[in-house]
Design a protein around this motif. Structure first.
Motif, PDB file in Angstrom:
ATOM      1  N   SER A  79       0.817  -1.217   0.000  1.00 10.44           N
ATOM      2  CA  SER A  79       0.000   0.000   0.000  1.00 10.44           C
ATOM      3  C   SER A  79       0.850   1.265   0.000  1.00 10.44           C
ATOM      4  O   SER A  79       0.305   2.365   0.066  1.00 10.44           O
ATOM      5  N   ARG A  80       2.168   1.118  -0.068  1.00  7.97           N
ATOM      6  CA  ARG A  80       3.048   2.280  -0.128  1.00  7.97           C
ATOM      7  C   ARG A  80       3.480   2.532  -1.566  1.00  7.97           C
ATOM      8  O   ARG A  80       3.605   1.600  -2.372  1.00  7.97           O
ATOM      9  N   GLY A  81       3.753   3.814  -1.857  1.00  2.00           N
ATOM     10  CA  GLY A  81       4.336   4.139  -3.141  1.00  2.00           C
ATOM     11  C   GLY A  81       5.824   3.839  -3.139  1.00  2.00           C
ATOM     12  O   GLY A  81       6.407   3.470  -2.117  1.00  2.00           O
ATOM     13  N   LEU A  82       6.456   3.996  -4.298  1.00  2.00           N
ATOM     14  CA  LEU A  82       7.892   3.757  -4.454  1.00  2.00           C
ATOM     15  C   LEU A  82       8.550   5.058  -4.874  1.00  2.00           C
ATOM     16  O   LEU A  82       8.127   5.687  -5.846  1.00  2.00           O
ATOM     17  N   LEU A  83       9.587   5.470  -4.140  1.00  2.00           N
ATOM     18  CA  LEU A  83      10.339   6.674  -4.474  1.00  2.00           C
ATOM     19  C   LEU A  83      11.772   6.283  -4.809  1.00  2.00           C
ATOM     20  O   LEU A  83      12.504   5.756  -3.960  1.00  2.00           O
ATOM     21  N   LEU A  84      12.176   6.515  -6.058  1.00  4.67           N
ATOM     22  CA  LEU A  84      13.533   6.238  -6.515  1.00  4.67           C
ATOM     23  C   LEU A  84      14.353   7.516  -6.405  1.00  4.67           C
ATOM     24  O   LEU A  84      14.008   8.527  -7.027  1.00  4.67           O
ATOM     25  N   VAL A  85      15.416   7.491  -5.621  1.00  8.29           N
ATOM     26  CA  VAL A  85      16.263   8.666  -5.443  1.00  8.29           C
ATOM     27  C   VAL A  85      17.670   8.333  -5.903  1.00  8.29           C
ATOM     28  O   VAL A  85      18.084   7.168  -5.922  1.00  8.29           O
ATOM     29  N   SER A 174      -4.031  11.654   0.180  1.00  8.06           N
ATOM     30  CA  SER A 174      -5.256  10.856   0.244  1.00  8.06           C
ATOM     31  C   SER A 174      -5.225   9.676  -0.728  1.00  8.06           C
ATOM     32  O   SER A 174      -5.574   8.554  -0.343  1.00  8.06           O
ATOM     33  N   PRO A 175      -4.805   9.872  -1.994  1.00 14.91           N
ATOM     34  CA  PRO A 175      -4.723   8.711  -2.890  1.00 14.91           C
ATOM     35  C   PRO A 175      -3.786   7.621  -2.382  1.00 14.91           C
ATOM     36  O   PRO A 175      -4.037   6.433  -2.594  1.00 14.91           O
ATOM     37  N   LEU A 176      -2.698   8.002  -1.692  1.00 15.40           N
ATOM     38  CA  LEU A 176      -1.754   6.998  -1.211  1.00 15.40           C
ATOM     39  C   LEU A 176      -2.200   6.341   0.097  1.00 15.40           C
ATOM     40  O   LEU A 176      -1.928   5.167   0.319  1.00 15.40           O
ATOM     41  N   SER A 177      -2.865   7.094   0.959  1.00 16.53           N
ATOM     42  CA  SER A 177      -3.258   6.531   2.249  1.00 16.53           C
ATOM     43  C   SER A 177      -4.640   5.892   2.197  1.00 16.53           C
ATOM     44  O   SER A 177      -4.814   4.716   2.544  1.00 16.53           O
ATOM     45  N   ASP A 178      -5.650   6.637   1.752  1.00 18.02           N
ATOM     46  CA  ASP A 178      -7.022   6.129   1.737  1.00 18.02           C
ATOM     47  C   ASP A 178      -7.420   5.493   0.409  1.00 18.02           C
ATOM     48  O   ASP A 178      -8.499   4.918   0.292  1.00 18.02           O
ATOM     49  N   ARG A 179      -6.550   5.649  -0.604  1.00 11.97           N
ATOM     50  CA  ARG A 179      -6.832   5.115  -1.949  1.00 11.97           C
ATOM     51  C   ARG A 179      -8.133   5.686  -2.512  1.00 11.97           C
ATOM     52  O   ARG A 179      -8.929   4.980  -3.137  1.00 11.97           O
ATOM     53  N   VAL A 180      -8.326   6.975  -2.318  1.00 12.35           N
ATOM     54  CA  VAL A 180      -9.532   7.629  -2.815  1.00 12.35           C
ATOM     55  C   VAL A 180      -9.200   9.054  -3.223  1.00 12.35           C
ATOM     56  O   VAL A 180      -8.292   9.680  -2.658  1.00 12.35           O
ATOM     57  N   PRO A 187     -21.795  15.450  -8.245  1.00  6.34           N
ATOM     58  CA  PRO A 187     -22.761  15.026  -7.210  1.00  6.34           C
ATOM     59  C   PRO A 187     -22.721  13.524  -6.967  1.00  6.34           C
ATOM     60  O   PRO A 187     -22.326  12.741  -7.828  1.00  6.34           O
ATOM     61  N   GLY A 188     -23.127  13.132  -5.773  1.00 10.16           N
ATOM     62  CA  GLY A 188     -23.337  11.721  -5.464  1.00 10.16           C
ATOM     63  C   GLY A 188     -22.077  10.876  -5.531  1.00 10.16           C
ATOM     64  O   GLY A 188     -20.966  11.320  -5.251  1.00 10.16           O
ATOM     65  N   ASP A 189     -22.297   9.612  -5.938  1.00 13.95           N
ATOM     66  CA  ASP A 189     -21.186   8.664  -5.982  1.00 13.95           C
ATOM     67  C   ASP A 189     -20.111   9.068  -6.973  1.00 13.95           C
ATOM     68  O   ASP A 189     -18.944   8.658  -6.832  1.00 13.95           O
ATOM     69  N   ALA A 190     -20.466   9.837  -7.995  1.00  9.19           N
ATOM     70  CA  ALA A 190     -19.480  10.244  -8.991  1.00  9.19           C
ATOM     71  C   ALA A 190     -18.407  11.141  -8.391  1.00  9.19           C
ATOM     72  O   ALA A 190     -17.327  11.300  -8.964  1.00  9.19           O
ATOM     73  N   GLY A 191     -18.683  11.717  -7.229  1.00  7.21           N
ATOM     74  CA  GLY A 191     -17.734  12.628  -6.604  1.00  7.21           C
ATOM     75  C   GLY A 191     -16.637  11.940  -5.814  1.00  7.21           C
ATOM     76  O   GLY A 191     -15.788  12.615  -5.226  1.00  7.21           O
ATOM     77  N   MET A 192     -16.641  10.611  -5.794  1.00  9.86           N
ATOM     78  CA  MET A 192     -15.594   9.861  -5.105  1.00  9.86           C
ATOM     79  C   MET A 192     -15.019   8.833  -6.067  1.00  9.86           C
ATOM     80  O   MET A 192     -15.749   7.976  -6.585  1.00  9.86           O
ATOM     81  N   VAL A 193     -13.718   8.898  -6.308  1.00  6.45           N
ATOM     82  CA  VAL A 193     -13.043   7.941  -7.187  1.00  6.45           C
ATOM     83  C   VAL A 193     -12.189   7.034  -6.311  1.00  6.45           C
ATOM     84  O   VAL A 193     -11.243   7.492  -5.655  1.00  6.45           O
ATOM     85  N   PHE A 194     -12.528   5.756  -6.266  1.00  5.19           N
ATOM     86  CA  PHE A 194     -11.784   4.792  -5.455  1.00  5.19           C
ATOM     87  C   PHE A 194     -10.792   4.044  -6.333  1.00  5.19           C
ATOM     88  O   PHE A 194     -11.111   3.644  -7.458  1.00  5.19           O
ATOM     89  N   ALA A 195      -9.602   3.850  -5.799  1.00  5.47           N
ATOM     90  CA  ALA A 195      -8.539   3.192  -6.570  1.00  5.47           C
ATOM     91  C   ALA A 195      -8.867   1.721  -6.785  1.00  5.47           C
ATOM     92  O   ALA A 195      -9.298   1.016  -5.878  1.00  5.47           O
ATOM     93  N   ARG A 196      -8.664   1.260  -8.007  1.00  4.55           N
ATOM     94  CA  ARG A 196      -8.839  -0.156  -8.333  1.00  4.55           C
ATOM     95  C   ARG A 196      -7.540  -0.912  -8.057  1.00  4.55           C
ATOM     96  O   ARG A 196      -6.462  -0.330  -7.960  1.00  4.55           O
TER      97      ARG A 196
END
Length: 368
Positions: A79-85, A174-180, A187-196
């Motif tokens: 559930s973590r991202g990858l950072l290449l340094v 938020s996309p990295l922690s809650d995946r949303v 309006p409505g459900d269209a206002g929330m994009v959940f990560a697949r």
């Protein structure tokens, strides 16, 4: 779009197009293998795509520690991202592209970080004609790479993340922690994009840029950090520069491959100016300019172009001096003087035709 898919007349097709045949063979041999949800390949097949597999005719594409590839792939499955340094020119972007192509079959969901990067270039924007005519709707929404990656379950690449302002970087929290991702205008459900399944982020950052816009502690906690080091072995670096320069020259219409003895002078010079030490152990001045393997490939390409189109030859060490000037003068005017001193002091004891030509051409440097 057709040209991109076929690779026709495209200067640099994405990895999934350049290596489409290899990916097809890997998928066929990977049938039934366990893989993380949403992944196009198993971890073993993804690793083979990057480090090579002779049995399947898969070429090695990244010169580096294979354990780095293992750790990177495992990070992307969490559930973590990858950072290449790492230092500039250590192939962080190439590795990011190869990882995305292996995991998602698509490396094109890319955000190029910079001082002018804004949130709408990362998340989404609007078709303003439709927005005025119809109001906020899914039809007027223009998804950016992050929203596309979340909705499609694909890997998103974020290049030079520390070049972006801190408040822009933090839109990833938020996309990295809650995946949303919230789209409050809809309006409505269209206002929330959940990560697949399959969604994750690969970011890159240069160590020379660290501190420009250092990441917040909250964002750092959502990434696993992996350092990409310069190539330590001379022969390995020489072989890589030769293969990459040869491919670039072929695409540029140059019939003559680069000369091995010229490339030996080039790679030796880059390594010594980068390390501040000669092959026989003499201490010397380092250049502040980036003397990376990627920069060496670029200079080798320029030497071949100069030699072929101006003189009808493969390019010599004398051509190398002129091409090096533009590399050395990028960051600090004093680097040209350091390069001149290198040519005067550290080439006199070396033997060979190309080293003599290299030394004699020092007058070609600006201000010489």
């Amino acid at each position: 779009m057709t040209d991109v898919l076929t690779g026709a007349a495209v200067q640099r097709p994405p990895a999934e197009v350049r290596y489409a045949g290899e990916l097809t063979r890997l998928r066929a041999s990977d049938e039934g293998a366990p893989r993380p949800p949403g992944w196009a390949l198993s971890l073993r097949a993804a690793r083979a795509f990057i480090v090579g597999d002779d049995a399947l005719g898969v070429t090695r594409k990244f010169v580096g520690d294979p354990s780095l590839i293992d750790r990177a792939l495992v990070s992307l499955a969490t559930s973590r991202g990858l950072l290449l340094v790492g230092e500039p020119g250590t192939a962080k972007s190439l590795l990011s592209e190869l990882l995305a192509a292996a995991v998602s079959g698509d490396s094109t969901l890319t955000i190029q970080g910079g001082a002018a990067t804004t949130e709408d270039q990362i998340k989404y924007s609007w078709n303003y004609a439709l927005l005025v005519a119809e109001g906020p709707s899914e039809r007027s929404l223009v998804p950016a790479p992050l929203l596309c990656g979340m909705a499609q379950g694909r890997t998103v690449r974020f290049e030079e993340i520390t070049r972006c302002p801190l408040e822009v970087q933090d839109c990833l929290l938020s996309p990295l922690s809650d995946r949303v991702m919230a789209v409050p205008e809809l309006p409505g459900d269209a206002g929330m994009v959940f990560a697949r399944d399959g969604f994750n982020i690969i970011a890159t950052a240069n160590t020379r840029d660290r501190g420009v816009n250092d990441m917040s502690s909250a964002l750092k906690r959502r990434f696993n950090f992996e350092t990409v080091f310069p190539i330590a072995d001379f022969d390995t670096e020489l072989a890589l520069v030769e293969s990459e320069a040869t491919a670039l020259l072929e695409r540029s219409g140059v019939a003559a491959p680069p000369r091995r003895d010229v490339l030996e002078v080039l790679v030796t010079t880059f390594r010594e100016l980068r390390d501040g030490r000669t092959a026989r152990g003499d201490e010397m001045e380092r250049l502040s300019a980036v003397m990376s393997t990627a920069e060496a490939v670029s200079v080798a390409h320029a030497v071949g172009l100069r030699g072929w189109f101006l003189n009808g030859t493969a390019g010599t060490a004398a051509d190398l001096v002129s091409c090096l000037a533009g590399t050395a003068a990028k960051d600090n005017a004093d680097d040209l003087a350091k390069l001149r001193r290198y040519l005067e002091q550290q080439t006199s004891w070396r033997t060979g035709e190309q080293w003599r030509a290299f030394r004699d051409a020092r007058r070609e440097l600006p201000g010489g």
